[in-house]
Write a protein that holds these residues in place. Structure first.
Motif, PDB file in Angstrom:
ATOM      1  N   ASP A  14      57.011  64.451  30.419  1.00  0.00           N
ATOM      2  CA  ASP A  14      58.178  64.918  29.612  1.00  0.00           C
ATOM      3  C   ASP A  14      57.904  66.075  29.118  1.00  0.00           C
ATOM      4  O   ASP A  14      58.723  67.066  28.718  1.00  0.00           O
ATOM      5  CB  ASP A  14      58.494  63.727  28.547  1.00  0.00           C
ATOM      6  N   VAL A  15      56.587  66.546  28.508  1.00  0.00           N
ATOM      7  CA  VAL A  15      56.425  67.632  27.780  1.00  0.00           C
ATOM      8  C   VAL A  15      55.371  68.345  28.551  1.00  0.00           C
ATOM      9  O   VAL A  15      54.492  67.654  29.146  1.00  0.00           O
ATOM     10  CB  VAL A  15      56.296  67.220  26.099  1.00  0.00           C
ATOM     11  N   ASP A  16      55.091  69.621  28.163  1.00  0.00           N
ATOM     12  CA  ASP A  16      53.851  70.482  28.737  1.00  0.00           C
ATOM     13  C   ASP A  16      52.554  70.546  27.790  1.00  0.00           C
ATOM     14  O   ASP A  16      51.754  71.272  28.268  1.00  0.00           O
ATOM     15  CB  ASP A  16      54.357  71.803  28.954  1.00  0.00           C
ATOM     16  N   GLY A  17      52.516  69.940  26.629  1.00  0.00           N
ATOM     17  CA  GLY A  17      51.427  69.733  25.942  1.00  0.00           C
ATOM     18  C   GLY A  17      51.936  68.985  24.527  1.00  0.00           C
ATOM     19  O   GLY A  17      53.010  69.058  24.335  1.00  0.00           O
ATOM     20  N   VAL A  18      50.825  68.561  23.946  1.00  0.00           N
ATOM     21  CA  VAL A  18      51.074  68.032  22.586  1.00  0.00           C
ATOM     22  C   VAL A  18      50.028  68.630  21.548  1.00  0.00           C
ATOM     23  O   VAL A  18      48.827  68.776  21.826  1.00  0.00           O
ATOM     24  CB  VAL A  18      50.792  66.437  22.520  1.00  0.00           C
ATOM     25  N   VAL A  19      50.648  68.426  20.332  1.00  0.00           N
ATOM     26  CA  VAL A  19      49.788  69.206  19.213  1.00  0.00           C
ATOM     27  C   VAL A  19      49.711  67.862  18.096  1.00  0.00           C
ATOM     28  O   VAL A  19      50.887  67.867  17.465  1.00  0.00           O
ATOM     29  CB  VAL A  19      50.198  70.394  18.456  1.00  0.00           C
ATOM     30  N   ALA A  20      48.788  67.230  17.976  1.00  0.00           N
ATOM     31  CA  ALA A  20      48.716  66.152  17.094  1.00  0.00           C
ATOM     32  C   ALA A  20      47.914  66.419  15.721  1.00  0.00           C
ATOM     33  O   ALA A  20      46.686  66.586  15.706  1.00  0.00           O
ATOM     34  CB  ALA A  20      48.195  65.019  17.604  1.00  0.00           C
ATOM     35  N   TYR A  21      48.533  66.334  14.773  1.00  0.00           N
ATOM     36  CA  TYR A  21      47.881  66.561  13.247  1.00  0.00           C
ATOM     37  C   TYR A  21      47.717  65.428  12.727  1.00  0.00           C
ATOM     38  O   TYR A  21      48.178  64.371  12.638  1.00  0.00           O
ATOM     39  CB  TYR A  21      48.731  67.522  12.529  1.00  0.00           C
ATOM     40  N   VAL A  22      46.183  65.308  12.417  1.00  0.00           N
ATOM     41  CA  VAL A  22      45.715  64.297  11.659  1.00  0.00           C
ATOM     42  C   VAL A  22      46.216  62.799  11.962  1.00  0.00           C
ATOM     43  O   VAL A  22      46.623  61.934  11.055  1.00  0.00           O
ATOM     44  CB  VAL A  22      45.929  64.442   9.927  1.00  0.00           C
ATOM     45  N   ALA A  23      46.299  62.745  13.260  1.00  0.00           N
ATOM     46  CA  ALA A  23      46.618  61.405  13.871  1.00  0.00           C
ATOM     47  C   ALA A  23      45.309  60.312  13.993  1.00  0.00           C
ATOM     48  O   ALA A  23      44.296  60.580  14.644  1.00  0.00           O
ATOM     49  CB  ALA A  23      46.986  61.501  15.183  1.00  0.00           C
ATOM     50  N   PRO A  24      45.644  59.216  13.270  1.00  0.00           N
ATOM     51  CA  PRO A  24      44.176  58.202  13.254  1.00  0.00           C
ATOM     52  C   PRO A  24      44.330  57.674  14.600  1.00  0.00           C
ATOM     53  O   PRO A  24      45.335  57.396  15.174  1.00  0.00           O
ATOM     54  CB  PRO A  24      44.862  57.143  12.135  1.00  0.00           C
ATOM     55  N   ASP A  25      43.176  57.126  14.943  1.00  0.00           N
ATOM     56  CA  ASP A  25      42.857  56.448  16.458  1.00  0.00           C
ATOM     57  C   ASP A  25      42.005  55.055  15.919  1.00  0.00           C
ATOM     58  O   ASP A  25      40.993  55.168  15.992  1.00  0.00           O
ATOM     59  CB  ASP A  25      42.145  57.301  17.275  1.00  0.00           C
ATOM     60  N   ASP A  26      42.834  54.019  15.529  1.00  0.00           N
ATOM     61  CA  ASP A  26      42.329  52.814  14.927  1.00  0.00           C
ATOM     62  C   ASP A  26      42.120  51.976  16.437  1.00  0.00           C
ATOM     63  O   ASP A  26      43.033  50.980  16.844  1.00  0.00           O
ATOM     64  CB  ASP A  26      43.082  52.228  14.254  1.00  0.00           C
ATOM     65  N   VAL A  27      41.215  52.229  17.007  1.00  0.00           N
ATOM     66  CA  VAL A  27      40.876  51.603  18.396  1.00  0.00           C
ATOM     67  C   VAL A  27      40.632  49.985  18.503  1.00  0.00           C
ATOM     68  O   VAL A  27      41.440  49.422  18.840  1.00  0.00           O
ATOM     69  CB  VAL A  27      39.817  52.298  19.230  1.00  0.00           C
ATOM     70  N   ILE A  28      39.837  49.587  17.492  1.00  0.00           N
ATOM     71  CA  ILE A  28      39.376  48.305  17.327  1.00  0.00           C
ATOM     72  C   ILE A  28      39.674  48.027  15.914  1.00  0.00           C
ATOM     73  O   ILE A  28      38.869  48.503  15.091  1.00  0.00           O
ATOM     74  CB  ILE A  28      38.024  47.878  17.584  1.00  0.00           C
ATOM     75  N   ASN A  29      40.784  47.370  15.300  1.00  0.00           N
ATOM     76  CA  ASN A  29      41.315  47.214  14.289  1.00  0.00           C
ATOM     77  C   ASN A  29      40.214  46.780  13.255  1.00  0.00           C
ATOM     78  O   ASN A  29      40.003  47.508  12.093  1.00  0.00           O
ATOM     79  CB  ASN A  29      42.360  46.227  14.133  1.00  0.00           C
TER      80      ASN A  29
END
Length: 458
Positions: free
Chosen positions: A181-196
């Protein structure tokens, strides 16, 4: 007679909205927008070098069954030029009640158009009646996919997606399900809680952030507030009576609200403040009023009330079911807590919306970002608690940068000069704009920090 006719026409132009006047002038952009099925123009304003629209777009309530009803999803459009790149800004929450023109950092760096989308189930972008099981990361990604596909009939150039915090997470999920859909993503301060439940990264963060003296002062405020529980809860109850706050619909009682706010105060301090603000932390000898006022300043006593939490129920519902939430040990508060299991997403929801956590979606997203995702740029803040659990990008034209000393408002502009130059060059290459392009910041078009402050409730 002629002068009277001119005066009448002038008065009509004053009362007609800008959108109405533009239609009367056979506006090609409005014609293109009107030609998109399900898209409606609510209002338009104009500034120097841009036009700003408030729009709605008809979306299925359930993309698995699009014929079973829908809802109007709110969005705004900052239009500069059909030939410019377009930034899709997913803020993860709701738009302002009366949206005003702003631009995100990527929009300014690219001189781009910007589409800002309200997340499903944040009012008024909520189906009626609402089936909350339709509030998933895939359903929202499908909202974004339909909208981007529709708007590419107007904006056929490069697209970049961005968002901060939950909005950054939302941009990652969209790319996971619809990578073209888009050509790139800029994600700011995005948490990644893989295993809660695996949240030791947050505890390590609070063991190291700032100076030892600042950490000790913050821990002391929490302990002292809990020791003075009876008096401070009475203060909260008095404020609730005066302000019309209630607790029974979500958090439960004033005592539970008090404890949750005290637990959250150190997190909120580092989320919104900087190391320089450590000087404002009261001593343990402070008066009740001084402690109460400081905690209100950094965390907000009004937040963990029915009135404060209700606008955020869609977030807590997602956190409980899919996104995960930070769990902290609070070892320095042993023996002082009355509600040891309260620090969860479900505690902020009414009973009918509480749910069990499904770990599979975050495991899937994390694995995809690490191994298969392309053109993903992550920006984090060194002193931001939400940045303690970070996405690890793949080696496929992706990167991660950390802004020194920054909080939850970390930006490319706050990186080291070398990192800022590299991140900007990467973004502009994805968007197909010259590396030497000057940033575009109109005086009447302020930068959107993409981070809402819960202490200033709508």
């Amino acid at each position: 007679m002629r002068s009277r006719i001119v005066a009448i026409l002038a008065s009509l132009l004053v009362v007609l909205s800008p959108a109405t006047v533009a239609r009367a002038a056979d506006d090609p952009l409005l014609d293109q927008l009107a030609a998109i099925p399900g898209l409606s123009v609510v209002s338009e304003t104009q500034g120097t070098g841009y036009r700003f629209f408030v729009l709605t777009y008809r979306q299925p309530a359930d993309h698995h069954h699009p014929s079973r009803g829908g809802y109007e999803q709110r969005l705004t459009l900052l239009h500069r030029s059909a030939s410019s790149p377009t930034v899709l800004y997913t803020n993860g929450y709701g738009l302002a009640a009366s949206p005003r023109p702003t631009q995100t950092e990527p929009t300014a760096l690219l001189g781009a158009n910007q589409v800002s989308l309200e997340h499903r189930f944040f009012t008024p972008s909520r189906p009626v009646p609402a089936d909350w099981s339709d509030l998933t990361i895939w359903q929202e990604a499908s909202d974004e996919h339909r909208l981007v596909t529709a708007l590419k009939s107007v904006y056929s150039g490069r697209w970049i997606q961005t968002g901060g915090s939950k909005g950054g997470m939302t941009s990652v999920y969209h790319r996971r399900f619809y990578p073209d859909d888009v050509d790139g993503v800029v994600a700011y301060v995005a948490p990644d809680d893989v295993i809660n439940p695996a949240d030791t990264a947050y505890d390590r963060f609070f063991d190291r952030v700032g100076t030892a003296s600042c950490r000790a002062a913050l821990d002391g405020v929490q302990r002292e507030a809990l020791r003075r529980r009876d008096r401070l809860v009475a203060h909260l109850e008095a404020d609730a009576a005066a302000q019309g706050w209630t607790f029974g619909g979500s958090i439960g009682t004033a005592d539970r609200s008090f404890e949750m706010t005290v637990l959250d105060s150190v997190w909120a301090f580092w989320q919104y403040s900087t190391a320089a603000d450590c000087a404002t932390v009261p001593a343990t000898t402070a008066t009740d009023d001084e402690l109460y006022t400081w905690i209100d300043t950094v965390a907000g006593w009004s937040f963990y009330t029915d009135q404060g939490l209700e606008p955020y129920w869609p977030y807590y519902y997602q956190a409980a079911g899919q996104l995960g939430w930070p769990s902290l040990r609070f070892e320095h508060l042993r023996g002082l807590r009355h509600h040891p299991g309260i620090y969860t997403a479900n505690s902020s929801l009414p009973p009918e919306l509480r749910r069990q956590h499904d770990p599979l979606p975050m495991i899937d997203v994390d694995l995809w970002v690490r191994t298969a995702a392309e053109r993903m740029l992550f920006v984090y803040g060194e002193n931001d608690p939400w940045s303690a659990e970070r996405f690890t990008p793949s080696r496929r034209d992706s990167a991660r940068y950390v802004a020194p000393g920054a909080n939850h408002g970390a930006k490319i502009a706050g990186l080291t000069p070398a990192d800022a130059a590299a991140a900007t060059a990467m973004l502009r290459r994805w968007a197909g704009v010259p590396a030497t392009l000057a940033g575009v910041r109109a005086l009447d078009l302020p930068l959107d920090d993409m981070i809402g402050d819960r202490r200033r409730l709508p």
